[in-house]
Design a protein around this motif. Structure first.
Motif, PDB file in Angstrom:
ATOM      1  N   ALA A 120     -67.113  -2.390   8.586  1.00  0.00           N
ATOM      2  CA  ALA A 120     -65.952  -2.749   8.446  1.00  0.00           C
ATOM      3  C   ALA A 120     -64.113  -1.845   7.648  1.00  0.00           C
ATOM      4  O   ALA A 120     -63.583  -1.385   8.413  1.00  0.00           O
ATOM      5  N   ASP A 121     -64.212  -1.957   7.236  1.00  0.00           N
ATOM      6  CA  ASP A 121     -63.789  -1.554   5.845  1.00  0.00           C
ATOM      7  C   ASP A 121     -63.945  -0.144   6.319  1.00  0.00           C
ATOM      8  O   ASP A 121     -62.861   0.858   5.510  1.00  0.00           O
ATOM      9  N   SER A 122     -64.719   0.380   6.448  1.00  0.00           N
ATOM     10  CA  SER A 122     -64.912   1.993   6.680  1.00  0.00           C
ATOM     11  C   SER A 122     -64.462   2.336   8.081  1.00  0.00           C
ATOM     12  O   SER A 122     -63.718   3.785   8.430  1.00  0.00           O
ATOM     13  N   LEU A 123     -65.160   1.268   9.517  1.00  0.00           N
ATOM     14  CA  LEU A 123     -63.916   1.699  10.453  1.00  0.00           C
ATOM     15  C   LEU A 123     -62.441   1.688  10.551  1.00  0.00           C
ATOM     16  O   LEU A 123     -62.253   1.488  11.492  1.00  0.00           O
ATOM     17  N   PHE A 124     -62.515   0.659  10.636  1.00  0.00           N
ATOM     18  CA  PHE A 124     -60.936  -0.054  10.464  1.00  0.00           C
ATOM     19  C   PHE A 124     -60.571   0.159   8.655  1.00  0.00           C
ATOM     20  O   PHE A 124     -59.659  -0.701   8.368  1.00  0.00           O
ATOM     21  N   PRO A 125     -59.871   1.120   7.973  1.00  0.00           N
ATOM     22  CA  PRO A 125     -59.057   1.382   6.940  1.00  0.00           C
ATOM     23  C   PRO A 125     -58.370   1.220   6.730  1.00  0.00           C
ATOM     24  O   PRO A 125     -57.011   0.926   7.670  1.00  0.00           O
ATOM     25  N   ASN A 126     -58.077   0.453   5.810  1.00  0.00           N
ATOM     26  CA  ASN A 126     -56.637  -0.720   5.413  1.00  0.00           C
ATOM     27  C   ASN A 126     -56.428  -1.156   6.673  1.00  0.00           C
ATOM     28  O   ASN A 126     -55.111  -1.393   6.455  1.00  0.00           O
ATOM     29  N   GLN A 127     -56.445  -1.842   7.036  1.00  0.00           N
ATOM     30  CA  GLN A 127     -56.637  -2.450   8.327  1.00  0.00           C
ATOM     31  C   GLN A 127     -57.047  -4.010   8.134  1.00  0.00           C
ATOM     32  O   GLN A 127     -58.403  -4.612   7.702  1.00  0.00           O
ATOM     33  N   GLU A 128     -55.933  -4.913   8.533  1.00  0.00           N
ATOM     34  CA  GLU A 128     -56.477  -6.756   8.362  1.00  0.00           C
ATOM     35  C   GLU A 128     -58.023  -6.629  10.065  1.00  0.00           C
ATOM     36  O   GLU A 128     -57.728  -6.281  11.155  1.00  0.00           O
ATOM     37  N   SER A 129     -59.279  -7.448   9.360  1.00  0.00           N
ATOM     38  CA  SER A 129     -59.893  -6.706  10.270  1.00  0.00           C
ATOM     39  C   SER A 129     -61.225  -8.553  10.263  1.00  0.00           C
ATOM     40  O   SER A 129     -60.958  -9.116   9.554  1.00  0.00           O
ATOM     41  N   GLU A 130     -61.735  -8.953  11.065  1.00  0.00           N
ATOM     42  CA  GLU A 130     -62.748  -9.631  10.852  1.00  0.00           C
ATOM     43  C   GLU A 130     -64.403  -9.421  11.435  1.00  0.00           C
ATOM     44  O   GLU A 130     -63.701  -8.397  11.740  1.00  0.00           O
ATOM     45  N   ILE A 131     -65.374 -10.442  10.601  1.00  0.00           N
ATOM     46  CA  ILE A 131     -67.033  -9.920  10.984  1.00  0.00           C
ATOM     47  C   ILE A 131     -67.142 -11.680  12.043  1.00  0.00           C
ATOM     48  O   ILE A 131     -65.912 -12.595  11.479  1.00  0.00           O
ATOM     49  N   TRP A 132     -67.022 -11.139  12.830  1.00  0.00           N
ATOM     50  CA  TRP A 132     -68.035 -12.814  13.270  1.00  0.00           C
ATOM     51  C   TRP A 132     -69.378 -12.724  12.924  1.00  0.00           C
ATOM     52  O   TRP A 132     -70.714 -12.354  13.417  1.00  0.00           O
ATOM     53  N   TYR A 133     -69.762 -13.598  13.188  1.00  0.00           N
ATOM     54  CA  TYR A 133     -70.899 -14.020  12.882  1.00  0.00           C
ATOM     55  C   TYR A 133     -71.098 -15.602  13.404  1.00  0.00           C
ATOM     56  O   TYR A 133     -70.898 -16.586  13.375  1.00  0.00           O
ATOM     57  N   GLY A 134     -72.396 -15.192  14.223  1.00  0.00           N
ATOM     58  CA  GLY A 134     -72.648 -16.616  14.824  1.00  0.00           C
ATOM     59  C   GLY A 134     -73.455 -17.789  14.871  1.00  0.00           C
ATOM     60  O   GLY A 134     -74.084 -18.646  15.508  1.00  0.00           O
ATOM     61  N   ALA A 135     -73.777 -17.632  13.021  1.00  0.00           N
ATOM     62  CA  ALA A 135     -74.403 -19.372  13.195  1.00  0.00           C
ATOM     63  C   ALA A 135     -73.602 -20.399  13.143  1.00  0.00           C
ATOM     64  O   ALA A 135     -72.418 -21.046  13.369  1.00  0.00           O
ATOM     65  N   HIS A 136     -74.738 -21.984  13.997  1.00  0.00           N
ATOM     66  CA  HIS A 136     -73.928 -22.701  14.336  1.00  0.00           C
ATOM     67  C   HIS A 136     -75.028 -23.668  13.678  1.00  0.00           C
ATOM     68  O   HIS A 136     -75.385 -23.506  13.146  1.00  0.00           O
ATOM     69  N   SER A 137     -74.319 -25.142  14.336  1.00  0.00           N
ATOM     70  CA  SER A 137     -75.003 -26.432  13.389  1.00  0.00           C
ATOM     71  C   SER A 137     -76.564 -26.369  13.555  1.00  0.00           C
ATOM     72  O   SER A 137     -77.132 -26.829  12.544  1.00  0.00           O
ATOM     73  N   ASP A 138     -76.660 -26.140  14.300  1.00  0.00           N
ATOM     74  CA  ASP A 138     -78.286 -26.317  14.830  1.00  0.00           C
ATOM     75  C   ASP A 138     -79.133 -25.759  13.655  1.00  0.00           C
ATOM     76  O   ASP A 138     -80.210 -26.161  12.978  1.00  0.00           O
ATOM     77  N   ASP A 139     -78.932 -24.239  13.146  1.00  0.00           N
ATOM     78  CA  ASP A 139     -78.798 -23.344  12.235  1.00  0.00           C
ATOM     79  C   ASP A 139     -79.192 -23.870  10.760  1.00  0.00           C
ATOM     80  O   ASP A 139     -80.014 -23.592  10.517  1.00  0.00           O
TER      81      ASP A 139
END
Length: 252
Positions: A120-139
């Motif tokens: 993300a830091d390479s693909l979206f340089p100097n931009q605010e961005s998010e990493i979406w991560y799919g863990a849920h409570s059952d895990d």
């Protein structure tokens, strides 16, 4: 806002892709899958199908060299001599007590999130961005997967945000949901679950008896919905409807 979504090709992370696209648009979403040496690559092919479905850029990398010693502690790794236990996580915890299960991959989510931060830091340089991560409570239940806990995700978010000069955050929309609730959200936005794969085995059809299959089947049953993938075993879908026959009212 840009989003990089970690997608394993399974039910939960594919739901996450649909949610990210709904929020930010396909042009602002990139998905990533990492091969870590697991016994089959079927889930990776499904991740590509999900990316193609939504028209988003997809990255796939082989990081199996990092897990070259993991076969001794994780039954999912190709070199492991241990068989995958075909029991639900609840059954395993009841038999063996709380804590790490045999399918826990050493620090996998920490590794994935770190790599995603570099992407993300390479693909979206100097931009605010998010990493979406799919863990849920059952895990995280019973501490079976410590790197799926809310505490772990919060700590990784803090570290990644510091390491990217405040530009990147870890987003975990599913962290307080169980798997049935994840499927509920996915049905609302028509996630193509027929293109996903959750089974620990990489055969033509899902086995229906491993831990991930059992949890997935239960989640669809709780939603009164027939899972659109095929299973080797006969599943009792009494009272459930095919996904394509659900009305909008059913999905509320």
């Amino acid at each position: 806002m840009k989003a990089l979504v970690l997608n394993s090709g399974g039910c939960d992370s594919s739901t996450l892709v649909g949610m990210a696209v709904s929020k930010y648009g396909a042009e602002n979403v990139v998905t990533a899958s990492l091969y870590y040496g697991q016994k089959h690559d079927k889930e990776l092919r499904c991740a590509q199908k999900i990316a193609d479905h939504y028209g988003v850029r997809h990255i796939e990398e082989d990081i199996s060299c990092v897990m070259k010693y993991a076969g001794d502690v994780c039954s999912l790794i190709k070199e492991s001599k241990d068989e995958i236990i075909d029991k639900s996580y609840a059954e395993q915890i009841e038999e063996n007590g709380e804590g790490r299960v045999g399918t826990y991959v050493p620090f996998r989510n920490g590794l994935f999130l770190s790599i995603a931060a570099a992407y993300a830091d390479s693909l979206f340089p100097n931009q605010e961005s998010e990493i979406w991560y799919g863990a849920h409570s059952d895990d995280a239940a019973g501490n079976a997967y410590a790197d799926c806990s809310e505490e772990f995700a919060a700590a990784m978010d803090k570290a990644i945000n510091i390491g990217t000069y405040g530009n990147i955050h870890v987003v975990r929309p599913l962290i307080n949901m169980n798997k049935a609730q994840v499927v509920t959200e996915g049905l609302k936005i028509s996630i193509p679950y027929e293109k996903t794969w959750s089974c620990y085995h990489g055969r033509e059809k899902a086995c229906g008896v491993c831990g991930t299959c059992r949890d997935r089947i239960s989640a669809f049953r709780e939603n009164g919905t027939i899972d659109p993938i095929e299973y080797e075993t006969t599943i009792d879908w009494t009272g459930c409807k095919p996904v394509e026959n659900l009305s909008k009212e059913d999905n509320k």
